[in-house]
Design a protein around this motif. Structure first.
Motif, PDB file in Angstrom:
ATOM      1  N   THR A 238      28.558 107.348  27.767  1.00 41.78           N
ATOM      2  CA  THR A 238      27.436 107.295  28.611  1.00 41.78           C
ATOM      3  C   THR A 238      28.068 107.857  30.226  1.00 41.78           C
ATOM      4  OG1 THR A 238      26.485 105.636  27.441  1.00 41.78           O
ATOM      5  CG2 THR A 238      25.657 105.996  29.854  1.00 41.78           C
ATOM      6  N   ASN A 239      27.670 108.692  30.652  1.00 43.06           N
ATOM      7  CA  ASN A 239      27.973 109.449  31.971  1.00 43.06           C
ATOM      8  C   ASN A 239      27.455 108.643  33.210  1.00 43.06           C
ATOM      9  OD1 ASN A 239      29.151 110.741  34.174  1.00 43.06           O
ATOM     10  ND2 ASN A 239      29.183 112.692  33.260  1.00 43.06           N
ATOM     11  N   PRO A 240      28.099 107.799  33.896  1.00 42.26           N
ATOM     12  CA  PRO A 240      27.256 107.061  35.173  1.00 42.26           C
ATOM     13  C   PRO A 240      26.778 108.177  36.097  1.00 42.26           C
ATOM     14  CG  PRO A 240      29.702 106.952  35.478  1.00 42.26           C
ATOM     15  CD  PRO A 240      29.461 107.633  33.908  1.00 42.26           C
ATOM     16  N   ARG A 241      27.333 109.468  36.051  1.00 38.35           N
ATOM     17  CA  ARG A 241      26.489 110.466  36.829  1.00 38.35           C
ATOM     18  C   ARG A 241      24.984 110.661  36.634  1.00 38.35           C
ATOM     19  NH1 ARG A 241      29.274 113.107  40.507  1.00 38.35           N
ATOM     20  NH2 ARG A 241      31.181 112.996  39.592  1.00 38.35           N
ATOM     21  N   ASP A 242      24.933 110.540  35.266  1.00 38.41           N
ATOM     22  CA  ASP A 242      23.377 110.559  34.858  1.00 38.41           C
ATOM     23  C   ASP A 242      22.672 109.742  35.575  1.00 38.41           C
ATOM     24  OD1 ASP A 242      24.318 112.852  33.373  1.00 38.41           O
ATOM     25  OD2 ASP A 242      24.311 111.694  31.580  1.00 38.41           O
ATOM     26  N   PHE A 243      23.167 108.643  36.089  1.00 35.59           N
ATOM     27  CA  PHE A 243      22.299 107.571  36.726  1.00 35.59           C
ATOM     28  C   PHE A 243      22.556 107.644  38.257  1.00 35.59           C
ATOM     29  CE2 PHE A 243      23.181 106.815  32.419  1.00 35.59           C
ATOM     30  CZ  PHE A 243      22.102 106.144  31.706  1.00 35.59           C
ATOM     31  N   SER A 244      22.894 108.531  38.690  1.00 36.54           N
ATOM     32  CA  SER A 244      22.874 108.542  40.251  1.00 36.54           C
ATOM     33  C   SER A 244      21.688 108.787  40.928  1.00 36.54           C
ATOM     34  CB  SER A 244      24.081 109.717  40.689  1.00 36.54           C
ATOM     35  OG  SER A 244      23.715 110.012  41.910  1.00 36.54           O
ATOM     36  N   ALA A 245      21.388 108.039  41.814  1.00 37.90           N
ATOM     37  CA  ALA A 245      20.168 108.087  42.362  1.00 37.90           C
ATOM     38  C   ALA A 245      19.821 109.229  43.633  1.00 37.90           C
ATOM     39  CB  ALA A 245      19.858 106.911  43.128  1.00 37.90           C
ATOM     40  N   ASP A 246      20.940 109.979  43.945  1.00 36.34           N
ATOM     41  CA  ASP A 246      20.507 110.902  44.773  1.00 36.34           C
ATOM     42  C   ASP A 246      20.841 112.467  44.182  1.00 36.34           C
ATOM     43  OD1 ASP A 246      23.484 112.250  44.914  1.00 36.34           O
ATOM     44  OD2 ASP A 246      23.879 110.453  46.378  1.00 36.34           O
ATOM     45  N   LYS A 247      20.371 113.515  45.031  1.00 36.09           N
ATOM     46  CA  LYS A 247      20.060 114.720  44.474  1.00 36.09           C
ATOM     47  C   LYS A 247      21.440 115.407  44.242  1.00 36.09           C
ATOM     48  CE  LYS A 247      19.132 117.714  48.479  1.00 36.09           C
ATOM     49  NZ  LYS A 247      19.152 116.644  49.670  1.00 36.09           N
ATOM     50  N   HIS A 248      22.613 114.956  44.695  1.00 35.67           N
ATOM     51  CA  HIS A 248      23.807 115.532  44.693  1.00 35.67           C
ATOM     52  C   HIS A 248      24.687 115.084  43.378  1.00 35.67           C
ATOM     53  CE1 HIS A 248      23.384 117.739  48.324  1.00 35.67           C
ATOM     54  NE2 HIS A 248      23.298 116.614  49.004  1.00 35.67           N
ATOM     55  N   ARG A 249      23.924 114.046  42.576  1.00 38.80           N
ATOM     56  CA  ARG A 249      24.641 113.258  41.596  1.00 38.80           C
ATOM     57  C   ARG A 249      25.762 112.556  41.750  1.00 38.80           C
ATOM     58  NH1 ARG A 249      23.686 114.381  35.879  1.00 38.80           N
ATOM     59  NH2 ARG A 249      25.431 115.664  35.771  1.00 38.80           N
ATOM     60  N   SER A 250      25.854 111.892  43.207  1.00 37.18           N
ATOM     61  CA  SER A 250      27.014 111.356  43.524  1.00 37.18           C
ATOM     62  C   SER A 250      27.263 110.137  43.027  1.00 37.18           C
ATOM     63  CB  SER A 250      27.505 111.742  45.166  1.00 37.18           C
ATOM     64  OG  SER A 250      26.418 110.829  45.531  1.00 37.18           O
ATOM     65  N   VAL A 251      28.475 109.533  42.682  1.00 38.61           N
ATOM     66  CA  VAL A 251      28.818 108.275  42.070  1.00 38.61           C
ATOM     67  C   VAL A 251      29.711 107.512  43.110  1.00 38.61           C
ATOM     68  CG1 VAL A 251      28.134 108.890  39.787  1.00 38.61           C
ATOM     69  CG2 VAL A 251      30.510 109.342  40.724  1.00 38.61           C
ATOM     70  N   ASP A 252      30.147 108.316  44.162  1.00 39.86           N
ATOM     71  CA  ASP A 252      31.233 107.331  44.784  1.00 39.86           C
ATOM     72  C   ASP A 252      30.956 107.499  46.411  1.00 39.86           C
ATOM     73  OD1 ASP A 252      31.778 110.370  44.107  1.00 39.86           O
ATOM     74  OD2 ASP A 252      33.719 110.115  45.441  1.00 39.86           O
ATOM     75  N   ASP A 253      31.778 106.819  47.053  1.00 31.16           N
ATOM     76  CA  ASP A 253      31.514 106.919  48.560  1.00 31.16           C
ATOM     77  C   ASP A 253      32.725 106.334  49.370  1.00 31.16           C
ATOM     78  OD1 ASP A 253      30.255 107.318  51.205  1.00 31.16           O
ATOM     79  OD2 ASP A 253      28.326 106.483  50.745  1.00 31.16           O
ATOM     80  N   ALA A 254      32.881 106.728  50.629  1.00 33.55           N
ATOM     81  CA  ALA A 254      34.046 106.110  51.332  1.00 33.55           C
ATOM     82  C   ALA A 254      34.049 104.516  51.261  1.00 33.55           C
ATOM     83  CB  ALA A 254      33.873 106.737  52.720  1.00 33.55           C
ATOM     84  N   PRO A 255      35.364 104.023  51.404  1.00 29.81           N
ATOM     85  CA  PRO A 255      35.477 102.718  51.626  1.00 29.81           C
ATOM     86  C   PRO A 255      35.039 101.873  53.030  1.00 29.81           C
ATOM     87  CG  PRO A 255      37.356 103.687  51.604  1.00 29.81           C
ATOM     88  CD  PRO A 255      36.611 104.694  51.496  1.00 29.81           C
ATOM     89  N   TYR A 256      34.348 100.827  52.989  1.00 33.78           N
ATOM     90  CA  TYR A 256      34.068 100.128  54.219  1.00 33.78           C
ATOM     91  C   TYR A 256      35.192  99.762  54.686  1.00 33.78           C
ATOM     92  CZ  TYR A 256      28.813  99.829  53.454  1.00 33.78           C
ATOM     93  OH  TYR A 256      27.610  99.972  53.380  1.00 33.78           O
ATOM     94  N   GLY A 257      35.444  99.876  55.953  1.00 34.06           N
ATOM     95  CA  GLY A 257      36.514  99.327  56.606  1.00 34.06           C
ATOM     96  C   GLY A 257      37.601 100.516  56.564  1.00 34.06           C
ATOM     97  N   GLY A 258      37.361 101.624  56.078  1.00 35.71           N
ATOM     98  CA  GLY A 258      38.078 102.638  56.342  1.00 35.71           C
ATOM     99  C   GLY A 258      39.335 102.822  55.224  1.00 35.71           C
ATOM    100  N   GLY A 259      40.147 103.698  55.193  1.00 35.28           N
ATOM    101  CA  GLY A 259      41.201 104.036  54.203  1.00 35.28           C
ATOM    102  C   GLY A 259      41.077 105.168  53.207  1.00 35.28           C
ATOM    103  N   ALA A 260      42.071 105.434  52.647  1.00 35.00           N
ATOM    104  CA  ALA A 260      41.932 106.759  51.641  1.00 35.00           C
ATOM    105  C   ALA A 260      41.335 106.561  50.511  1.00 35.00           C
ATOM    106  CB  ALA A 260      43.365 107.060  51.351  1.00 35.00           C
ATOM    107  N   GLY A 261      40.779 107.777  50.130  1.00 39.72           N
ATOM    108  CA  GLY A 261      39.945 107.851  48.806  1.00 39.72           C
ATOM    109  C   GLY A 261      38.786 107.179  48.744  1.00 39.72           C
ATOM    110  N   MET A 262      38.077 107.407  47.764  1.00 39.23           N
ATOM    111  CA  MET A 262      36.710 106.898  47.536  1.00 39.23           C
ATOM    112  C   MET A 262      36.509 105.809  46.405  1.00 39.23           C
ATOM    113  SD  MET A 262      35.186 109.225  49.542  1.00 39.23           S
ATOM    114  CE  MET A 262      33.458 109.950  49.278  1.00 39.23           C
TER     115      MET A 262
END
Ligand code: SAH
Length: 250
Positions: A36-60
């Motif tokens: 099962t692909n979590p991307r199929d359950f993304s709520a936004d139109k870009h089908r995104s599944v990740d975001d920047a970390p609170y507090g900053g730092g590298a990566g998603m």
């Protein structure tokens, strides 16, 4: 047994599931695996599944929404009683854990990517975290496949002969004994005589002794619950040629 794998890269998982013994087990219905692909359950139109970390730092960081929705979509097909997150922070996978997982009716395995998952996935979605070793990979797909292949070996019928599983390293807590095949002599190296004589009791005894010997030399931490006979075999092995050195002490 049914296993649902939650992954952003179904093609990695599906490729391996089609091949070899595991592929045959899936074809024969001995084990059912779906992705099962979590991307199929993304709520936004870009089908995104990740975001920047609170507090900053590298990566998603993988967001809660798509992962919770992906796992919850499995209800009805999977009891979701055991939801495993593949994670370098998890309990290290070993044969005991594999046997325990193989005894379950069904299993959900969540593979992460990027810097991992929002901590609330660990807190409230998964029931345990499992690591395949103290190193970091790019995603949970290979770790999940390692675990599924190991679980598959525990399901009767997946490996042609149960005896192959029964004599595997770790199955009875020891490393496996040495094995030989034709010819009986190769470049002056001979197959040990007990294996050629056809006396099954003697072969069993020889194998147990060799398993104990190689375990003592390479993984003494595994030598537990030894019987009187094991101790005798080890004493006997002590008077024979040592096991070659390999740098695999824990
Ligand atoms: N930043 C994370 C590592 C992320 S690696 C940390 O330091 O813990 C991305 C994903 O790959 C992980 O979330 C996990 O799902 C998977 N992964 C990487 N190494 C793994 C390992 N040794 N065992 C199990 N899963 C692993």
């Amino acid at each position: 047994m049914r296993i649902d794998i939650v992954s952003l890269f179904p093609e990695i998982v599906e490729g391996v599931l089609k091949a070899s013994l595991l592929g045959r087990a899936v074809d024969e219905g001995l084990i059912e695996v779906a992705v099962t692909n979590p991307r199929d359950f993304s709520a936004d139109k870009h089908r995104s599944v990740d975001d920047a970390p609170y507090g900053g730092g590298a990566g998603m960081v993988m967001q809660c929404g798509p992962l919770f929705a992906a796992v919850e979509s499995l209800r009805g097909r999977n009891s979701c009683e055991r939801v495993v997150l593949m994670s370098p922070r998890g309990r290290r996978l070993d044969q005991e854990k594999v046997k325990e997982l193989a005894a379950a009716q069904d299993l959900v395995i969540v593979c992460a990517r990027y810097e991992g998952v929002d901590e609330r996935v660990s807190d409230a979605l998964v029931t345990e975290e499992i690591s395949i070793g103290d190193y970091v990979l790019n995603g949970g797909e290979l770790p999940a496949l390692v675990m599924v292949e190991a679980i598959g070996r525990m399901i009767p019928g997946v490996v042609g002969k149960w005896e192959s599983v029964d004599t595997d390293s770790f199955f009875h807590g020891l490393l496996g004994p040495p094995q030989y095949t034709r010819p009986t002599e190769f470049r002056e190296m001979k197959v040990p005589a007990p294996l050629l004589a056809g006396d099954h009791a003697a072969i069993g005894r020889w194998r147990r002794k060799e398993a104990l010997r190689v375990t003592r030399a390479r993984r003494p931490d595994l030598l537990k619950n030894l019987t009187e006979q094991d101790l005798e075999l080890l004493a006997e092995a002590g008077n024979e040629a040592p096991v070659p050195e390999r740098e695999n002490e824990p």
